[in-house]
Write a protein that holds these residues in place. Structure first.
Motif, mmCIF file in Angstrom:
data_model
loop_
_atom_site.group_PDB
_atom_site.id
_atom_site.type_symbol
_atom_site.label_atom_id
_atom_site.label_comp_id
_atom_site.label_asym_id
_atom_site.label_seq_id
_atom_site.Cartn_x
_atom_site.Cartn_y
_atom_site.Cartn_z
ATOM 1 N N UNK A 278 125.726 48.765 89.664
ATOM 2 C CA UNK A 278 126.466 48.813 88.324
ATOM 3 C C UNK A 278 127.607 49.799 88.352
ATOM 4 N N UNK A 279 128.453 49.946 89.591
ATOM 5 C CA UNK A 279 129.447 50.973 89.508
ATOM 6 C C UNK A 279 129.084 52.234 89.732
ATOM 7 N N UNK A 280 130.210 53.461 89.722
ATOM 8 C CA UNK A 280 129.962 54.571 89.797
ATOM 9 C C UNK A 280 129.150 55.003 88.679
ATOM 10 N N UNK A 281 128.129 56.079 88.909
ATOM 11 C CA UNK A 281 127.461 56.502 88.173
ATOM 12 C C UNK A 281 125.848 56.147 88.121
ATOM 13 N N UNK A 282 125.917 54.953 88.810
ATOM 14 C CA UNK A 282 124.512 53.925 88.912
ATOM 15 C C UNK A 282 123.573 54.678 89.859
ATOM 16 N N UNK A 283 124.218 55.268 90.873
ATOM 17 C CA UNK A 283 123.212 56.071 91.898
ATOM 18 C C UNK A 283 123.545 57.372 92.010
ATOM 19 N N UNK A 284 123.487 58.349 91.171
ATOM 20 C CA UNK A 284 123.894 59.805 91.058
ATOM 21 C C UNK A 284 123.558 60.466 92.192
#
Ligand SMILES: Cc1ncc(COP(=O)(O)O)c(C=O)c1O
Length: 376
Positions: A328-334
């Motif tokens: 789900x793009x940037x931010x989805x796997x912090x």
């Protein structure tokens, strides 16, 4: 003080083994025994014995080891495979090539391996396997991962590309799941003079299929095919390189361990995050990877001081276009994303001296400074 600390030293490896390697190469070239010969066999036996697994199968790369092992375990179209995005591309690439779907789970900040606490939320009716990446030389949290796999009836396939000879309380990689893939790429702790890999398994049927898949899916009879396979033999010349080096591997690992322990002590007050080893794991220190919010400046500083370093991995897989559709793009796997921005691997290899490690540690401390200690 040293003025140059290379990130890796392949020349010294060759110098150390040339007495046995050169005659072996000459023998192969003069006899024409180029394919799947005695050095392949010796390599398979040596590694199977040490890892305590029933079968070892030489293949052409760590990537092929993963792909062939997964195909032999019937991972294919529409199956979901849980793994991480903080890894070399081959981990997810092979899943996609088989028509399966990589499901990326975030990592633990200090070990940089998959965070088991986040795995269960990613399991669906389509999940077939967990593919932990045993990153940088230590096993992922195998106890927790095994418990989850057993509870949900999932396969475990181990990406052990970076983990030859690593174990958890004496149980070696290759024994935590149905199959495991090792890489012998040039820069690995045991590196060929090119590409190479190996599959480890205790499963007779997986073994039979891997043997067939590495030669085009050929069955028991020559030129009769059971399934669509690959050209993935390990060249005998490469096997000879690996056989000549493997007798040195325990000593080489001892030195990696000495250097890593030196860093852990020397850098304990430095303003950075040090790698953490899971309880019970032996770490074979394929990489020694620190994290700093001044990473790019630190890398430049080390370069100016003659010290090699490298970023594994600068952009996590879910942010590369071929793999973006699986997340789900940037931010989805912090955690994965911040580790990618801050990680820096510093020299740790078999031919390094403590004097060199001291020089590296001093230059790191000079650049990043000390941790701020909270006031009482
Ligand atoms: C984590 C990981 N998986 C898979 C591979 C693929 O191995 P190879 O380069 O031998 O194909 C590598 C190699 O770099 C790796 O580091």
């Amino acid at each position: 003080m040293p003025v140059n600390v290379p990130f890796i030293d392949l020349k010294s490896q060759y110098e150390e083994v040339k007495g046995t390697l050169d005659p072996a190469i000459a023998e192969i070239l003069s006899t024409g025994a180029y394919v799947l010969g005695k050095y392949n066999k010796e390599l398979e036996e040596t590694i199977a014995n040490r890892h305590g697994v029933k079968h070892a199968i030489c293949v052409n790369s760590g990537t092929d080891a993963l792909r062939i092992a997964m195909q032999a375990c019937d991972i294919g179209s529409g199956d979901e495979v849980i793994t991480t995005a903080f890894t070399f591309v081959a981990t997810a690439e092979t899943v996609v090539q088989l028509g399966a779907i990589p499901v990326f789970v975030d990592i633990d900040r200090e070990t940089m391996c998959i965070d088991p606490a986040k795995i269960e939320a990613a399991i669906t009716a389509k999940t077939k396997a967990i593919l932990p990446v045993h990153l940088f030389g230590q096993l992922a949290d195998v106890t927790a991962i095994k418990a989850i796999a057993e509870k949900h009836n999932l396969l475990i396939l181990e990406d052990s590309a970076q983990n030859i000879y690593s174990h958890h309380n004496g149980t070696y990689t290759g024994n935590f799941g149905i199959a495991s893939g090792i890489s012998f790429y040039v820069t690995k702790n045991l590196g060929a003079a090119g590409d190479g890999g190996m599959i480890l398994t205790n499963d007779d049927e997986v073994h039979r299929r891997c043997l067939s898949l590495r030669i085009h899916g050929m069955g028991r009879e020559r030129y009769y095919y059971d399934e669509v396979g690959y050209t993935s033999r390990l060249a005998e010349l490469q096997a000879a390189v690996l056989v000549s080096k493997i007798v040195r591997l325990d000593d080489w690992h001892e030195n990696r361990n000495r250097i890593a322990n030196y860093y852990l002590d020397a850098l304990k007050y430095a303003d950075l995050i040090l790698p953490r080893t899971y309880e019970g794991n032996n770490h074979v220190w394929h990489q020694f990877t620190i994290q700093s919010d001044k990473r790019d400046g630190l890398m430049e500083h080390l370069k100016e001081k003659g010290i090699g370093s490298a970023i594994f991995y600068p952009v996590p897989l879910h942010l590369h276009s071929p793999y973006a559709m699986y997340a789900n793009g940037e931010g989805s796997l912090p955690i994965t994303e911040i580790v990618s921005k801050q990680c820096l691997s510093i020299p740790v290899h078999q031919h390094m001296t403590i004097e060199q490690a001291e020089y590296v540690a001093n230059e790191i401390k000079a650049f990043v400074g000390l941790k701020q200690v909270a006031q009482a």
